[in-house]
Design an enzyme around this catalytic site. Structure first.
Site, PDB file in Angstrom:
ATOM      1  N   GLY A 185     -26.471   7.842  -4.301  1.00 53.65           N
ATOM      2  CA  GLY A 185     -27.040   9.163  -4.562  1.00 53.65           C
ATOM      3  C   GLY A 185     -26.021  10.111  -5.149  1.00 53.65           C
ATOM      4  O   GLY A 185     -26.304  10.842  -6.113  1.00 53.65           O
ATOM      5  N   GLU A 217     -19.680  14.031  -1.102  1.00 51.40           N
ATOM      6  CA  GLU A 217     -19.057  13.253  -0.039  1.00 51.40           C
ATOM      7  C   GLU A 217     -19.910  12.015   0.142  1.00 51.40           C
ATOM      8  O   GLU A 217     -21.112  12.117   0.403  1.00 51.40           O
ATOM      9  CB  GLU A 217     -19.002  14.051   1.261  1.00 51.40           C
ATOM     10  CG  GLU A 217     -18.276  13.334   2.375  1.00 51.40           C
ATOM     11  CD  GLU A 217     -18.260  14.139   3.646  1.00 51.40           C
ATOM     12  OE1 GLU A 217     -19.052  13.810   4.552  1.00 51.40           O
ATOM     13  OE2 GLU A 217     -17.476  15.090   3.735  1.00 51.40           O
ATOM     14  N   CYS A 259     -19.733  10.788   9.304  1.00 43.57           N
ATOM     15  CA  CYS A 259     -18.978  10.362   8.122  1.00 43.57           C
ATOM     16  C   CYS A 259     -17.535  10.005   8.465  1.00 43.57           C
ATOM     17  O   CYS A 259     -16.863   9.329   7.688  1.00 43.57           O
ATOM     18  CB  CYS A 259     -19.028  11.435   7.042  1.00 43.57           C
ATOM     19  SG  CYS A 259     -18.737  13.089   7.642  1.00 43.57           S
ATOM     20  N   GLU A 313     -18.703   0.618   3.701  1.00 46.77           N
ATOM     21  CA  GLU A 313     -19.177   1.350   4.877  1.00 46.77           C
ATOM     22  C   GLU A 313     -20.507   0.783   5.362  1.00 46.77           C
ATOM     23  O   GLU A 313     -21.428   0.562   4.568  1.00 46.77           O
ATOM     24  CB  GLU A 313     -19.345   2.830   4.532  1.00 46.77           C
ATOM     25  CG  GLU A 313     -19.851   3.677   5.686  1.00 46.77           C
ATOM     26  CD  GLU A 313     -20.099   5.122   5.288  1.00 46.77           C
ATOM     27  OE1 GLU A 313     -19.982   5.999   6.154  1.00 46.77           O
ATOM     28  OE2 GLU A 313     -20.416   5.370   4.107  1.00 46.77           O
TER      29      GLU A 313
END
Length: 527
Positions: free
Chosen positions: A244, A264, A301, A391
């Site tokens: 995104g 981010e 995060c 991740e």
């Protein structure tokens, strides 16, 4: 069926027949309110209104803007328990966590308000005129920061308040002097509508221009892409997935006038445990590590995705403590079906590899409830499997048992940019610390000592950012007062008469702020 609408300045708008609904994050039942998806016309209306508002708002005093931010905090608090209950329905986050997040959200608004009232954030630099300098005279040069213009801000899924409608991106943009056109997250549109209403109420109460804030709803990529593509949007703020974020960056860079979009996106936040720390504190570190991995069902995060340590007899003791700490924990409800599906796919991908499982929680029967997993591997295997660096957003982490501290260095140097690097060390480990800190400052935006990276302080010195792909621009932070500089640019006034200068640059320093004058910080007047 109730229909929620977009908020364009002070009015509500629902021009589209296309709608979407949010769901109960625990039961997966569709909630009763349909939300009107913003049309291209409504997007344009919101941005045009923001552009008009900017021409007024940019000249408001710091005190006036501070009153607006303070009033937003008051209006959010006035929403009371109904706000918390709505978030619990849409996200399954627990009440205690949300009460704390609300305090963080209102606290950061108040922090930016105090920054505006003090005024030195304008970063004034003055080189006084030197008309008699040889061989050439010097002009009077005076620099300060000014706002960029209307900003597009996107909600994060995992912080429905602190990184959402009135979160850090909105607070820093409004503090900088930039109106905000906000794209609500499709997982919590009801919460977004409530908080947007609080902002509009605060704007009215403090005399803000219409269009200082607008809220656009939608579950289509088109809404966000059209926001960033619009020529009157001058910057953007995004927290979310790598794909995104990259899509928005590509749009921003392909414009006739490219703009900064601060994204981010992805980070695994390595934790390094040096040998003596592992020997002295195996139980304490194991429990802290597990708590950090599982905090918020791993949906932070700064969640530690890998832990690096040198293999030794102490490592096995540490792993046993990890198993014991994990056995006391259970899975939790994830924020949405989409995030849960992504987590399941990520875990399955790791299961299909050669990773070993240290501990896996029991498979839950409820929908959207994640089973936490801790994995282990050797340092050599980790280096040979670049996919393990990706991740997995959720309660999953890999313990990497290296052959030496030097192999830890090698692994860290192989990683992409991160938000954080954490070091656990005792006195006998200090030989390695300088090297680790040197690597850490190249690798990450924040280096943590004998703690864990989850739990970000909203303050003046905090850096919540890092090299790509943690963020798109490692020169900025999304948390703390320095975030204001993402939405400003410097301008220099050369030989402009004092009467025509902004107050921050005038000789008498009427705002009594700190200024860098001829190489020295001072509040003194200029003769």
């Amino acid at each position: 069926m109730i229909t929620g609408k977009n908020i364009i300045g002070s009015r509500k708008s629902g021009k589209s027949n296309q709608t979407f609904s949010s769901v109960n994050a625990v039961s997966s039942e569709t909630l009763e309110t349909n939300y009107s998806i913003a049309t291209d016309e409504e997007i344009d209306e919101a941005i045009e209104l923001a552009h008009t508002a900017f021409n007024l708002y940019r000249n408001f005093s710091g005190y006036h803007k501070a009153a607006f931010l303070d009033r937003i905090a008051v209006e959010i608090e006035a929403l009371g328990e109904s706000l918390i209950q709505q978030i619990m329905i849409e996200t399954a986050l627990p009440e205690a966590r949300l009460t704390g997040e609300r305090a963080r959200t209102t606290g950061q608004l108040k922090l930016f308000a105090s920054l505006l009232r003090e005024g030195s954030w304008k970063a004034v630099r003055i080189d006084t005129a030197m008309p008699n300098r040889e061989p050439l005279p010097r002009a009077s040069l005076r620099q300060l920061q000014i706002p960029l213009g209307p900003v597009a801000v996107f909600a994060a899924s995992n912080f429905p308040l602190a990184f959402s409608v009135a979160g850090g991106d909105t607070a820093s943009a409004l503090a900088a002097g930039c109106p905000v056109v906000f794209k609500a997250h499709s997982s919590h549109p009801g919460v977004s509508e409530m908080v947007a209403g609080a902002i509009i109420k605060a704007a009215s109460a403090t005399g803000m221009p219409d269009g200082i804030f607008s809220l656009l709803q939608g579950n289509e990529h088109r809404v966000g892409q059209n926001l960033v593509a619009h020529p009157k949007i001058k910057a953007g703020g995004f927290t979310g997935s790598f794909h995104g974020g990259m899509a928005l960056l590509k749009t921003a860079q392909n414009r006739v006038e490219p703009i900064p979009v601060y994204t981010e996106m992805s980070s695994i936040n390595p934790v390094v445990v040096l040998p003596e720390a592992l020997r002295i504190n195996p139980k304490e570190i194991a429990e802290g590590y597990v708590s950090s991995v599982l905090l918020g069902v791993g949906q932070f995060c700064t969640n530690p995705g890998i832990l690096l340590t040198s293999e030794s007899p102490d490592t096995e003791i540490f792993l046993q403590h990890v198993k014991e700490a994990m056995a006391k924990q259970s899975g939790g409800n994830m924020l949405s079906q989409h995030i849960y599906s992504s987590y399941k796919n990520g875990v399955q991908k790791l299961k299909n590899s050669s990773l070993s499982i240290v501990h896996e929680g029991s498979s839950p029967t409820q929908e959207n409830v994640a089973a936490p997993v801790i994995w282990e591997c050797s340092g050599a295997d980790f280096l040979n499997q670049p996919g393990w660096q990706e991740e997995v957003f959720g309660p999953s982490s890999i313990i990497v048992k290296t052959s030496s501290v030097e192999e830890i260095y090698t692994i860290l140097q192989s990683l992409q940019g991160q938000l954080t690097l954490t070091i656990h060390a005792e006195e006998k480990d200090h030989e390695q610390v300088n090297q680790l800190i040197t690597i850490g400052t190249k690798l990450a935006g924040r280096v943590v000592w004998n703690a864990f990276p989850t739990g970000v302080e909203v303050s003046h010195a905090m850096v919540h950012g890092g090299p790509f792909p943690a963020t798109s621009d490692s020169r900025s932070t999304s948390v703390g007062t320095a975030a204001i500089f993402r939405f400003t640019r410097p301008v220099c006034y050369q030989n402009i008469p004092d009467a025509f200068l902004p107050e921050e640059l005038q000789n008498d320093n009427p705002l009594t702020i700190w200024r860098w004058v001829d190489g020295d910080w001072t509040k003194n007047l200029i003769n």
